[in-house]
Every structure is written in structure tokens, then in C-alpha cells.
Design an enzyme around this catalytic site. Structure first.
Site, PDB file in Angstrom:
ATOM      1  N   ARG A 123       6.137  22.810  26.968  1.00 49.58           N
ATOM      2  CA  ARG A 123       5.438  21.509  27.029  1.00 49.58           C
ATOM      3  C   ARG A 123       6.174  20.456  27.833  1.00 49.58           C
ATOM      4  O   ARG A 123       5.930  19.257  27.707  1.00 49.58           O
ATOM      5  CB  ARG A 123       5.136  20.969  25.633  1.00 49.58           C
ATOM      6  CG  ARG A 123       4.329  21.927  24.811  1.00 49.58           C
ATOM      7  CD  ARG A 123       3.459  21.216  23.799  1.00 49.58           C
ATOM      8  NE  ARG A 123       2.503  22.152  23.283  1.00 49.58           N
ATOM      9  CZ  ARG A 123       2.772  23.009  22.304  1.00 49.58           C
ATOM     10  NH1 ARG A 123       3.945  23.016  21.743  1.00 49.58           N
ATOM     11  NH2 ARG A 123       1.851  23.853  21.907  1.00 49.58           N
ATOM     12  N   LYS A 145       3.850  14.497  41.891  1.00 46.42           N
ATOM     13  CA  LYS A 145       2.812  15.535  41.966  1.00 46.42           C
ATOM     14  C   LYS A 145       3.465  16.901  42.015  1.00 46.42           C
ATOM     15  O   LYS A 145       4.402  17.127  42.783  1.00 46.42           O
ATOM     16  CB  LYS A 145       1.978  15.354  43.236  1.00 46.42           C
ATOM     17  CG  LYS A 145       0.941  14.281  43.121  1.00 46.42           C
ATOM     18  CD  LYS A 145       0.004  14.380  44.324  1.00 46.42           C
ATOM     19  CE  LYS A 145      -1.064  13.325  44.256  1.00 46.42           C
ATOM     20  NZ  LYS A 145      -1.998  13.430  45.384  1.00 46.42           N
ATOM     21  N   GLU A 187       4.988  12.389  58.609  1.00 49.87           N
ATOM     22  CA  GLU A 187       4.793  11.572  57.398  1.00 49.87           C
ATOM     23  C   GLU A 187       5.501  10.220  57.538  1.00 49.87           C
ATOM     24  O   GLU A 187       5.058   9.227  56.968  1.00 49.87           O
ATOM     25  CB  GLU A 187       5.298  12.301  56.149  1.00 49.87           C
ATOM     26  CG  GLU A 187       4.649  13.657  55.880  1.00 49.87           C
ATOM     27  CD  GLU A 187       3.183  13.607  55.425  1.00 49.87           C
ATOM     28  OE1 GLU A 187       2.677  12.504  55.128  1.00 49.87           O
ATOM     29  OE2 GLU A 187       2.550  14.676  55.382  1.00 49.87           O
ATOM     30  N   LYS A 228       6.503   5.179  50.259  1.00 54.79           N
ATOM     31  CA  LYS A 228       5.841   6.127  49.360  1.00 54.79           C
ATOM     32  C   LYS A 228       6.016   5.677  47.911  1.00 54.79           C
ATOM     33  O   LYS A 228       5.065   5.666  47.125  1.00 54.79           O
ATOM     34  CB  LYS A 228       6.424   7.536  49.569  1.00 54.79           C
ATOM     35  CG  LYS A 228       5.971   8.562  48.540  1.00 54.79           C
ATOM     36  CD  LYS A 228       4.694   9.292  48.926  1.00 54.79           C
ATOM     37  CE  LYS A 228       4.113  10.082  47.774  1.00 54.79           C
ATOM     38  NZ  LYS A 228       3.968  11.491  47.994  1.00 54.79           N
ATOM     39  N   GLU A 238      -3.825   8.360  42.039  1.00 60.33           N
ATOM     40  CA  GLU A 238      -4.938   8.409  42.971  1.00 60.33           C
ATOM     41  C   GLU A 238      -6.112   7.486  42.778  1.00 60.33           C
ATOM     42  O   GLU A 238      -7.190   7.921  42.516  1.00 60.33           O
ATOM     43  CB  GLU A 238      -5.529   9.829  42.868  1.00 60.33           C
ATOM     44  CG  GLU A 238      -6.080  10.383  44.166  1.00 60.33           C
ATOM     45  CD  GLU A 238      -4.948  10.880  45.027  1.00 60.33           C
ATOM     46  OE1 GLU A 238      -4.943  10.512  46.190  1.00 60.33           O
ATOM     47  OE2 GLU A 238      -4.071  11.606  44.513  1.00 60.33           O
ATOM     48  N   ARG A 242      -3.311   4.619  46.294  1.00 62.97           N
ATOM     49  CA  ARG A 242      -2.632   5.855  46.638  1.00 62.97           C
ATOM     50  C   ARG A 242      -3.371   6.583  47.758  1.00 62.97           C
ATOM     51  O   ARG A 242      -2.779   7.328  48.537  1.00 62.97           O
ATOM     52  CB  ARG A 242      -2.490   6.758  45.393  1.00 62.97           C
ATOM     53  CG  ARG A 242      -1.555   7.929  45.629  1.00 62.97           C
ATOM     54  CD  ARG A 242      -0.979   8.523  44.353  1.00 62.97           C
ATOM     55  NE  ARG A 242      -0.120   9.640  44.700  1.00 62.97           N
ATOM     56  CZ  ARG A 242       0.861  10.106  43.936  1.00 62.97           C
ATOM     57  NH1 ARG A 242       1.105   9.584  42.773  1.00 62.97           N
ATOM     58  NH2 ARG A 242       1.586  11.125  44.341  1.00 62.97           N
ATOM     59  N   ASN A 246      -3.340   9.074  52.454  1.00 62.49           N
ATOM     60  CA  ASN A 246      -4.105  10.126  53.117  1.00 62.49           C
ATOM     61  C   ASN A 246      -4.422   9.816  54.569  1.00 62.49           C
ATOM     62  O   ASN A 246      -5.189  10.545  55.196  1.00 62.49           O
ATOM     63  CB  ASN A 246      -5.431  10.364  52.369  1.00 62.49           C
ATOM     64  CG  ASN A 246      -5.229  11.327  51.232  1.00 62.49           C
ATOM     65  OD1 ASN A 246      -4.269  12.098  51.232  1.00 62.49           O
ATOM     66  ND2 ASN A 246      -6.119  11.286  50.266  1.00 62.49           N
ATOM     67  N   HIS A 249      -4.876  12.537  56.973  1.00 62.98           N
ATOM     68  CA  HIS A 249      -4.944  13.773  56.197  1.00 62.98           C
ATOM     69  C   HIS A 249      -6.349  14.332  56.020  1.00 62.98           C
ATOM     70  O   HIS A 249      -6.493  15.517  55.743  1.00 62.98           O
ATOM     71  CB  HIS A 249      -4.295  13.582  54.827  1.00 62.98           C
ATOM     72  CG  HIS A 249      -2.790  13.643  54.873  1.00 62.98           C
ATOM     73  ND1 HIS A 249      -2.041  12.747  55.592  1.00 62.98           N
ATOM     74  CD2 HIS A 249      -1.902  14.495  54.299  1.00 62.98           C
ATOM     75  CE1 HIS A 249      -0.753  13.040  55.454  1.00 62.98           C
ATOM     76  NE2 HIS A 249      -0.639  14.101  54.672  1.00 62.98           N
ATOM     77  N   HIS A 253      -6.203  18.023  56.924  1.00 66.57           N
ATOM     78  CA  HIS A 253      -6.448  19.144  56.008  1.00 66.57           C
ATOM     79  C   HIS A 253      -7.522  20.072  56.561  1.00 66.57           C
ATOM     80  O   HIS A 253      -7.427  21.304  56.420  1.00 66.57           O
ATOM     81  CB  HIS A 253      -6.867  18.635  54.625  1.00 66.57           C
ATOM     82  CG  HIS A 253      -5.713  18.066  53.840  1.00 66.57           C
ATOM     83  ND1 HIS A 253      -5.873  17.023  52.950  1.00 66.57           N
ATOM     84  CD2 HIS A 253      -4.407  18.384  53.805  1.00 66.57           C
ATOM     85  CE1 HIS A 253      -4.697  16.724  52.407  1.00 66.57           C
ATOM     86  NE2 HIS A 253      -3.790  17.544  52.915  1.00 66.57           N
ATOM     87  N   HIS A 265       1.646  21.542  58.709  1.00 62.71           N
ATOM     88  CA  HIS A 265       1.087  20.332  58.099  1.00 62.71           C
ATOM     89  C   HIS A 265       1.307  19.081  58.963  1.00 62.71           C
ATOM     90  O   HIS A 265       0.386  18.307  59.201  1.00 62.71           O
ATOM     91  CB  HIS A 265       1.691  20.139  56.708  1.00 62.71           C
ATOM     92  CG  HIS A 265       1.158  18.949  55.985  1.00 62.71           C
ATOM     93  ND1 HIS A 265      -0.134  18.886  55.518  1.00 62.71           N
ATOM     94  CD2 HIS A 265       1.724  17.749  55.677  1.00 62.71           C
ATOM     95  CE1 HIS A 265      -0.331  17.707  54.940  1.00 62.71           C
ATOM     96  NE2 HIS A 265       0.775  17.007  55.024  1.00 62.71           N
TER      97      HIS A 265
END
Ligand code: ADP
Ligand code: ZN
Length: 371
Positions: A123, A145, A187, A228, A238, A242, A246, A249, A253, A265
Site C-alpha cells: 500500500r 506521476k 522539455e 515544472k 491535471e 498542469r 502539454n 505534446h 504524442h 519523445h
């Protein structure tokens, strides 16, 4: 030494992001202040372990912990459910209990996987990030994340699990291959476009010479990490704030997916930023000169120079939109100006197609594939 304190709203625990050259040799001392159990499991891929495990384990022992190394194979395929399960079973076999802690030593793959395991093992156990790629230093290791991939797509299983410390040692970058450096640079450019024109100027002043200039390199890493952290602190999970991360992105993506993930990437995001700059002139009032300067800077940093020959229909199909509602769900992060992002909803599909077509025309590999 530079440091950022990341305080998440409504959370008791804040954590430090520390940047210091040679920090890997002082990790034991850094961890000592965290009151973690001495049982620390360090996850690293085999390549990073070969380069740095000795330094890191020695530093941890010197600080009074009893570190144990768990190695995983390098590469994106390692970010899998079965590898997470294997790591958890190895932890149990080594006698790990709920008081132990896990550290990730490596790039985004290692951080995402080890963080995922740390978040669900018994947990959840405390977690520490020691990123070794530029991408992980300025992006993946910050914000909590975690996740693994499924055959259906990337990061489809994951959690939010904030680390207790993010330790940035820029000396790790000395052994980082060019391709990986460029991934991180994309980035950093992104951070500049969404939040800090001065960061863009610093990148412009150094371009690829950045890696030979420690002061400048440390500054841009720190600033991108700080941006960041600020965005994440404003909005841990998000929503719109946030979402500005993107930038580049949405198309990025789609390009990665359309290339079956052969396009790295950073390169995909770089093309996505070139695209977003162009679209911004049409939909967000960005001055064409600013878009052009941005595009030049991205290229000067060794990015968005050659796009593999991709099928435009596959790229469009990979954009996240609901086929029934047509263009309603096309959401792009656009810029009104450098440092001033807006979330734009409902870009008309024909316009997206046209801008994508122009992008591919600029690229010799795609001359044969018109949109
Ligand atoms: P990313 O942060 O881009 O997701 P990965 O975790 O996929 O990175 O790592 C990319 C590759 O770079 C892996 O093969 C990894 O072993 C290697 N690598 C990571 N850090 C270093 C480093 N400091 N020096 C050399 N190679 C590294
Ligand atoms: Zn990214």
C-alpha cells in the site's frame, strides 16, 4: 547548490528538489534528513547501474543506509506490469517490509516503474528520485506521476506518488548519449515557451554548446525543473494549469504513435512545438516573428530537423479526438506570446490538416506523402 521546495496544496509533506554537481557522492547525507528506514532498495537499469551504482551505493552506505541494488533491463519495454510485479516479488524475497524505501536511479523509465512499485507495494512505501537523464531531471522525476505501459498504450496504469526527495546531479549527463540529451532539451524548450522567455534566451545564447558550459547547463536545468515544480504545485492533478505542460505534446504524442514509437519523445515534442507555434499564429494571435524565432531556436538546438516519413492520415487519426464530434475535442496548448500559453479547444480539423501538411512539406523525408 540550488534547491526548490515543492509544497503541494493540502499536503503535509513538501519535498526538496536539490541540484548540485557531484550530489551522487553525498546522497547518504541528503537522505539522512528524511528519517527513512535504513532499508533502501535502489532500482537502476543495467546500463546506469554499470556506470553509477558503485558511487551511489557507497554514498548511501556512508550516510548510514543499507542499500540494495535491483537492476532492470534498459528500455521502454521494461515499463510493464509484469516487470512491476517482478520487482515487487524481488522486494519480498529480500525481506522488504512497509518501513523500507525505494529509490529510482535512472531515466524516466526507471523512475516511472520504480515509483509505480513504491506507490503500491504494501500500500505504498517512501520513494526517492535520482534522475540520470536530462529528460527525467527536468520533467519525469518531478510531479509524482508514476506508471507502466500496456499493449494498448503508454502509461495506462499509474498512480500519483510524490517522491520524498529529487536529487539532481548534472554530472550524470556527462555520459548521456546525444539522442537522450536532445530529448531533455525539448522539455527545457517547452518550459521556456510556456513560462520563461529568459530561459529561451539562455538556450539561444548557448544552443548545443550548452553541454560544454556547466554554469549555463545548471541554470537551464534548474529553471526548467523549477517551472515544472511550480506548475505541479499549482495543480497536482491535471486540470488546466498542469495542462500547459502539454505544449507540443498533443501532436507530439500522435507523431510518436504514428511512428510506432521509433521517433524519440523529444523529437516528437519538438515537431509538436513547431506545429503549435504555427497554429498559434492562426488561432491565438501569436506574432509570426515570434513563431519563426521559436522554430529557429528549436532547430538550432538540434531538434525538429528530419521527420521520418509518416502517413499523415495515421497522424491525424492518432490525435485525441472523438470521431463522432469531429473537431470538437481537439485541444491544443497554444501561445499568445512567449511565456503566455492558452488552452485552445475546438481547432478546426481542416486547419490542423493544413498546418500539418505545411510541416511535412518543410521536411524532405515527407515530400512524397501529402496530407
Ligand atoms: P528517459 O528519461 O528518456 O525516459 P530512459 O529511462 O528510457 O530515459 O533512459 C534512456 C537510456 O539512457 C537508457 O538506455 C539508459 O540506460 C540510458 N541512460 C540513462 N541515464 C544515463 C546516463 N547518465 N549516462 C548514460 N546512459 C544513461
Ligand atoms: Zn514530454
Amino acid at each position: 547548490m540550488r534547491e526548490i521546495l515543492l509544497a503541494l496544496p493540502g499536503r503535509e509533506q513538501s519535498y526538496r528538489i536539490v541540484l548540485d554537481p557531484g550530489l551522487r557522492h553525498r546522497l547518504g547525507a541528503e537522505l539522512a534528513g528524511l528519517q527513512l528506514s535504513p532499508r533502501l532498495f535502489v532500482v537502476a537499469d543495467a546500463r546506469v547501474a554499470r556506470l553509477y551504482a558503485e558511487d551511489v551505493l557507497a554514498a548511501l552506505e556512508a550516510g548510514g543506509t543499507l542499500p540494495q541494488l535491483l537492476t532492470i533491463p534498459p528500455g521502454e519495454r521494461t515499463k510493464s506490469w509484469s516487470m512491476a510485479r517482478r520487482l515487487a516479488r524481488r522486494l519480498l524475497a529480500l525481506g522488504a517490509d512497509r518501513t523500507c524505501a525505494v529509490a529510482a536511479l535512472g531515466g524516466g523509465v526507471t523512475g516511472d516503474l520504480a515509483g509505480f512499485v513504491a506507490s503500491i507495494f504494501l500500500r505504498g512505501v517512501p520513494f526517492v528520485q535520482v534522475p540520470t537523464t536530462l529528460l527525467a531531471m527536468v520533467d519525469a522525476a518531478i510531479g509524482g506521476k508514476t506508471g507502466v505501459n500496456l499493449p494498448e498504450g503508454k502509461n495506462l496504469l499509474g498512480t500519483f506518488h510524490q517522491p520524498r526527495l529529487v536529487a539532481l546531479d548534472p554530472e550524470f549527463l556527462q555520459t548521456l548519449p546525444r539522442r537522450e540529451r536532445l530529448n531533455g532539451l525539448a522539455e527545457i524548450l517547452k518550459a521556456g515557451f510556456i513560462r520563461d522567455p529568459d530561459l529561451l534566451s539562455a538556450l539561444d545564447a548557448h544552443r548545443l554548446g550548452l553541454f560544454e558550459d556547466p554554469e549555463a547547463l545548471h541554470y537551464v536545468i534548474f529553471r526548467a525543473a523549477e517551472i515544472k515544480a511550480q506548475v505541479v504545485a499549482a495543480d497536482e492533478r491535471e486540470a488546466d494549469t498542469r495542462r500547459i505542460l502539454n505544449f507540443g505534446h498533443t501532436l507530439g504524442h500522435a507523431l510518436e504513435a504514428a511512428s510506432a514509437y521509433r521517433l524519440p519523445h523529444g523529437q516528437a515534442v519538438a515537431w509538436g512545438m513547431v506545429f503549435a507555434l504555427e497554429l498559434s499564429t492562426l488561432l491565438a494571435g501569436l506574432r509570426p516573428e515570434t513563431a519563426q524565432a521559436g522554430r529557429r531556436l528549436i532547430r538550432a538546438c538540434g531538434l525538429a530537423r528530419r521527420l521520418p516519413s509518416l502517413d499523415p492520415a495515421a497522424i491525424l487519426a492518432a490525435l485525441p479526438h472523438d470521431k463522432k464530434r469531429r473537431d470538437r475535442d481537439l485541444v491544443f496548448v497554444l501561445l499568445e506570446d512567449a511565456g503566455r500559453p492558452v488552452i485552445h479547444r475546438g481547432a478546426p480539423l481542416p486547419l490542423v490538416r493544413e498546418v500539418l501538411g505545411r510541416l511535412m512539406e518543410m521536411n524532405p523525408a515527407c515530400q512524397d506523402k501529402r496530407v
